[in-house]
Design a protein around this motif. Structure first.
Motif, short mmCIF file in Angstrom:
data_model
loop_
_atom_site.label_atom_id
_atom_site.label_comp_id
_atom_site.label_asym_id
_atom_site.label_seq_id
_atom_site.Cartn_x
_atom_site.Cartn_y
_atom_site.Cartn_z
N ALA A 265 -4.97 -4.56 22.46
CA ALA A 265 -6.02 -5.05 21.55
C ALA A 265 -6.07 -4.20 20.28
CB ALA A 265 -7.37 -5.05 22.26
N PHE A 266 -5.94 -2.90 20.43
CA PHE A 266 -5.97 -2.01 19.27
C PHE A 266 -4.79 -2.29 18.35
CE2 PHE A 266 -4.90 1.93 17.06
CZ PHE A 266 -6.09 2.15 16.38
N LYS A 267 -3.60 -2.47 18.93
CA LYS A 267 -2.41 -2.76 18.13
C LYS A 267 -2.56 -4.08 17.39
CE LYS A 267 1.10 -0.05 20.53
NZ LYS A 267 2.38 -0.10 21.25
N ALA A 268 -3.11 -5.09 18.04
CA ALA A 268 -3.32 -6.39 17.39
C ALA A 268 -4.34 -6.26 16.26
CB ALA A 268 -3.77 -7.43 18.41
N PHE A 269 -5.41 -5.52 16.51
CA PHE A 269 -6.43 -5.29 15.49
C PHE A 269 -5.84 -4.56 14.29
CE2 PHE A 269 -9.93 -2.38 14.02
CZ PHE A 269 -10.69 -3.35 13.37
N SER A 270 -5.08 -3.51 14.55
CA SER A 270 -4.45 -2.75 13.47
C SER A 270 -3.51 -3.63 12.66
CB SER A 270 -3.69 -1.56 14.06
OG SER A 270 -3.12 -0.78 13.03
N LYS A 271 -2.72 -4.44 13.34
CA LYS A 271 -1.79 -5.34 12.64
C LYS A 271 -2.55 -6.31 11.74
CE LYS A 271 2.03 -8.53 13.45
NZ LYS A 271 2.90 -9.17 14.44
N ALA A 272 -3.65 -6.85 12.24
CA ALA A 272 -4.46 -7.79 11.46
C ALA A 272 -5.11 -7.10 10.27
CB ALA A 272 -5.53 -8.44 12.34
N VAL A 273 -5.63 -5.91 10.47
CA VAL A 273 -6.30 -5.17 9.40
C VAL A 273 -5.34 -4.83 8.27
CG1 VAL A 273 -7.37 -2.95 8.84
CG2 VAL A 273 -8.17 -4.25 10.81
N PHE A 274 -4.14 -4.42 8.60
CA PHE A 274 -3.19 -3.99 7.59
C PHE A 274 -2.30 -5.11 7.05
CE2 PHE A 274 -4.49 0.12 9.20
CZ PHE A 274 -4.65 0.81 8.02
N ALA A 275 -2.49 -6.33 7.53
CA ALA A 275 -1.76 -7.48 6.98
C ALA A 275 -2.27 -7.75 5.56
CB ALA A 275 -1.95 -8.70 7.87
N PRO A 276 -1.37 -8.16 4.67
CA PRO A 276 -1.83 -8.50 3.32
C PRO A 276 -2.90 -9.59 3.36
CG PRO A 276 0.56 -8.38 3.38
CD PRO A 276 0.07 -8.32 4.82
N GLY A 277 -3.89 -9.41 2.53
CA GLY A 277 -4.98 -10.38 2.43
C GLY A 277 -5.57 -10.26 1.04
N ALA A 278 -6.87 -10.10 0.95
CA ALA A 278 -7.51 -9.89 -0.35
C ALA A 278 -7.03 -8.59 -0.98
CB ALA A 278 -9.03 -9.88 -0.20
N LEU A 279 -6.66 -7.63 -0.15
CA LEU A 279 -6.09 -6.35 -0.62
C LEU A 279 -4.61 -6.32 -0.25
CD1 LEU A 279 -8.88 -3.89 0.57
CD2 LEU A 279 -8.53 -4.76 -1.74
N ASP A 280 -3.80 -5.78 -1.14
CA ASP A 280 -2.37 -5.66 -0.83
C ASP A 280 -2.12 -4.45 0.08
OD1 ASP A 280 -2.38 -3.38 -2.47
OD2 ASP A 280 -1.49 -4.43 -4.16
N ALA A 281 -0.93 -4.37 0.62
CA ALA A 281 -0.57 -3.33 1.58
C ALA A 281 -0.75 -1.93 0.99
CB ALA A 281 0.86 -3.53 2.07
N LYS A 282 -0.36 -1.73 -0.26
CA LYS A 282 -0.48 -0.42 -0.89
C LYS A 282 -1.94 0.02 -0.97
CE LYS A 282 -0.13 1.30 -5.48
NZ LYS A 282 0.52 1.27 -6.80
N THR A 283 -2.81 -0.89 -1.41
CA THR A 283 -4.23 -0.56 -1.52
C THR A 283 -4.81 -0.22 -0.15
OG1 THR A 283 -4.44 -1.98 -3.45
CG2 THR A 283 -6.47 -1.42 -2.29
N LYS A 284 -4.46 -1.00 0.85
CA LYS A 284 -4.97 -0.73 2.20
C LYS A 284 -4.49 0.63 2.69
CE LYS A 284 -5.71 -5.46 3.69
NZ LYS A 284 -5.60 -6.41 4.79
N GLN A 285 -3.25 0.98 2.42
CA GLN A 285 -2.74 2.27 2.87
C GLN A 285 -3.41 3.42 2.10
OE1 GLN A 285 -0.97 3.18 5.45
NE2 GLN A 285 -0.62 1.10 6.14
N LEU A 286 -3.69 3.23 0.82
CA LEU A 286 -4.40 4.27 0.06
C LEU A 286 -5.81 4.47 0.60
CD1 LEU A 286 -3.16 3.51 -3.55
CD2 LEU A 286 -2.71 5.60 -2.22
N ILE A 287 -6.48 3.37 0.96
CA ILE A 287 -7.80 3.48 1.59
C ILE A 287 -7.66 4.25 2.90
CG2 ILE A 287 -9.65 2.18 2.72
CD1 ILE A 287 -9.13 -0.03 0.57
#
Length: 115
Positions: free
Chosen positions: A27-49
């Protein structure tokens, strides 16, 4: 022999964690994958956060992993360091803002009333 405060993440430790609690791990891995998938924020922005938050939560594994993730997503060294400074300011700002509670408590102890 002294052991490190934070052991190296190894395949054996990952396997043990999975064996002890496979459903929460999945469940944690699925949640993490969903959170870090591109959406309103791109991957770079999410990683900087994530780099900034990792510094506030002081998780060495997260700091390392998300610093690598931010760099792989195209963040520059300067962007990563700036995200860390934002985290530091926010952490310090929280202490500053919460000083209102201490000052209010002290005023109460000294019989000062604030209407």
């Amino acid at each position: 022999m002294d052991s490190p405060m934070y052991p190296h993440a190894t395949a054996d430790l990952a396997k043990r964690r999975a064996e002890l609690a496979p459903e929460p791990l999945a469940a944690f891995k699925a949640f993490s994958k969903a959170v870090f998938a591109p959406g309103a924020l791109d991957a770079k922005t999410k990683q900087l956060i994530a780099v900034a938050v990792a510094h506030v939560t002081q998780c060495p594994y997260c700091i390392k992993g998300h610093t690598e993730g931010a760099a792989r997503a195209g963040a520059t060294d300067a962007e990563i360091m700036e995200a860390i400074w934002v985290a530091a300011e926010m952490r310090a700002g929280g202490a500053y803002a919460h000083s209102n509670l201490a000052l209010q408590t002290l005023d109460g102890l000294h019989g000062k009333d604030h209407a």
